[in-house]
Design a protein around this motif. Structure first.
Motif, PDB file in Angstrom:
ATOM      1  N   ARG A  17      -3.079  -7.112   3.700  1.00  0.00           N
ATOM      2  CA  ARG A  17      -2.625  -5.985   2.959  1.00  0.00           C
ATOM      3  C   ARG A  17      -2.173  -6.467   1.744  1.00  0.00           C
ATOM      4  NH1 ARG A  17       1.757  -1.768   5.365  1.00  0.00           N
ATOM      5  NH2 ARG A  17       1.221   0.299   3.899  1.00  0.00           N
ATOM      6  N   TYR A  18      -1.611  -7.689   1.515  1.00  0.00           N
ATOM      7  CA  TYR A  18      -1.072  -8.474   0.444  1.00  0.00           C
ATOM      8  C   TYR A  18      -1.840  -9.732   0.083  1.00  0.00           C
ATOM      9  CZ  TYR A  18       2.556  -5.853   2.698  1.00  0.00           C
ATOM     10  OH  TYR A  18       3.437  -4.964   3.175  1.00  0.00           O
ATOM     11  N   GLN A  85       1.344  -5.656  11.214  1.00  0.00           N
ATOM     12  CA  GLN A  85       0.060  -5.300  10.250  1.00  0.00           C
ATOM     13  C   GLN A  85      -1.500  -5.959  10.962  1.00  0.00           C
ATOM     14  OE1 GLN A  85       1.427  -5.717   6.204  1.00  0.00           O
ATOM     15  NE2 GLN A  85       3.024  -4.411   6.559  1.00  0.00           N
ATOM     16  N   ILE A 249       8.766  -1.826   2.295  1.00  0.00           N
ATOM     17  CA  ILE A 249       7.546  -1.881   2.876  1.00  0.00           C
ATOM     18  C   ILE A 249       7.557  -1.244   4.323  1.00  0.00           C
ATOM     19  CG2 ILE A 249       6.087  -3.836   3.855  1.00  0.00           C
ATOM     20  CD1 ILE A 249       7.282  -5.802   1.837  1.00  0.00           C
ATOM     21  N   GLY A 252       6.714   2.186   4.214  1.00  0.00           N
ATOM     22  CA  GLY A 252       5.329   2.611   3.733  1.00  0.00           C
ATOM     23  C   GLY A 252       4.959   2.259   2.363  1.00  0.00           C
ATOM     24  N   ARG A 253       5.747   1.544   1.673  1.00  0.00           N
ATOM     25  CA  ARG A 253       5.339   1.195   0.422  1.00  0.00           C
ATOM     26  C   ARG A 253       3.933   0.091   0.569  1.00  0.00           C
ATOM     27  NH1 ARG A 253       8.825  -2.696  -3.606  1.00  0.00           N
ATOM     28  NH2 ARG A 253       7.243  -3.131  -5.431  1.00  0.00           N
ATOM     29  N   ARG A 254       2.993   0.357  -0.264  1.00  0.00           N
ATOM     30  CA  ARG A 254       1.849  -0.347  -0.544  1.00  0.00           C
ATOM     31  C   ARG A 254       1.875  -1.402  -1.604  1.00  0.00           C
ATOM     32  NH1 ARG A 254      -1.862   0.717   3.371  1.00  0.00           N
ATOM     33  NH2 ARG A 254      -3.482  -0.383   2.320  1.00  0.00           N
TER      34      ARG A 254
END
Length: 263
Positions: A17-18, A85, A249, A252-254
């Protein structure tokens, strides 16, 4: 063992995701890896929530992470995010644990460490520990740069020259994050083929210049609280910002990918 074979043995879980890939190696495995001869500079980054937050906006910090040979999970909050995740449980390897474990394994006559510490007393104490274990004094490098040294081209060039002249096998940067990582990123191509660790306060802990949290505090995941209470002016704003970032995060912060993932 060459750098290429070391890379071939690397087992990483992609924090996709990151755009980060975290090593699954244990503390002992990383120490063993760091005792192998390096053919090129090998940067070890220990990623905590503060690092993840800084990586969102600091391009040079992103560049440093892009050069990293090893990225570890530094702290249970990051471990929790990885588990949520990716459904993988990645070992926690903090800089405060990795540094003393490797320091104890450094070998007289083989390894040539260089300490860049926040205070001369820390570097001197660490050098004295190694001399007591049989290291020659001239096989150890040390420096305590002045404030703003990272913006002083002449000072930095001299520091790089000292590190290279020693034949440094292990470079330990203890001037804080992201300053340590930024300096390494700027001078990466000039550094010798050494294992490079940006481990912040770990040098102060191992030199006994500062006290680390007791073991029971560490086991309860409250080491951050111990550190914050010991340096409230510096760390309260940092930890408050980290807490808000982590909450975002979890809500739900993307986040955009930070660096291309290692392969």
């Amino acid at each position: 063992m060459t750098t290429s074979s070391m890379a071939g043995q690397r087992d990483a879980i992609l924090f996709s995701r990151y755009g980060l890939a975290f090593d699954c190696a244990t503390l002992d495995q990383l120490v063993e890896r760091a005792l192998q001869q390096a053919a090129t500079p090998q940067l070890y980054c220990t990623c905590n929530v503060n690092h993840l937050r800084l990586l969102q906006t600091n391009a040079l910090f992103q560049e440093a992470y892009g050069k990293a040979a090893v990225v570890t999970v530094d702290g249970r909050p990051i471990r929790m995010l990885v588990r949520l995740q990716t459904r993988h449980d990645v070992p926690v390897v903090t800089g405060a644990d990795l540094f003393p474990a490797l320091l104890d394994k450094l070998r007289p006559g083989i390894d040539r460490p260089f300490f860049v510490a926040s205070a001369p007393e820390a570097a001197q104490a660490l050098a004295a520990q190694l001399v007591a274990r049989g290291f020659a004094a001239d096989a150890i490098g040390q420096d305590s740069p002045p404030y703003g040294f990272e913006r002083d081209a002449a000072y930095s060039a001299n520091l790089v020259a000292q590190i290279a002249a020693l034949g440094t096998t292990h470079l330990f940067m203890g001037v804080g994050a992201p300053k340590s990582e930024l300096w390494v990123a700027r001078h990466f191509a000039e550094l010798p083929p050494a294992h490079i660790f940006c481990v912040g306060a770990a040098l102060d802990f191992s030199s006994q210049r500062k006290s680390r949290a007791p073991r029971w505090v560490q086991r309860m995941s409250l080491e951050w609280l111990h550190r914050m209470l010991s340096e409230p002016r510096r760390l309260v704003p940092r930890y408050a910002g980290d807490a808000l970032f982590l909450a975002g995060i979890l809500a739900g912060r993307r986040l955009a990918p930070i660096v291309p993932p290692r392969t």
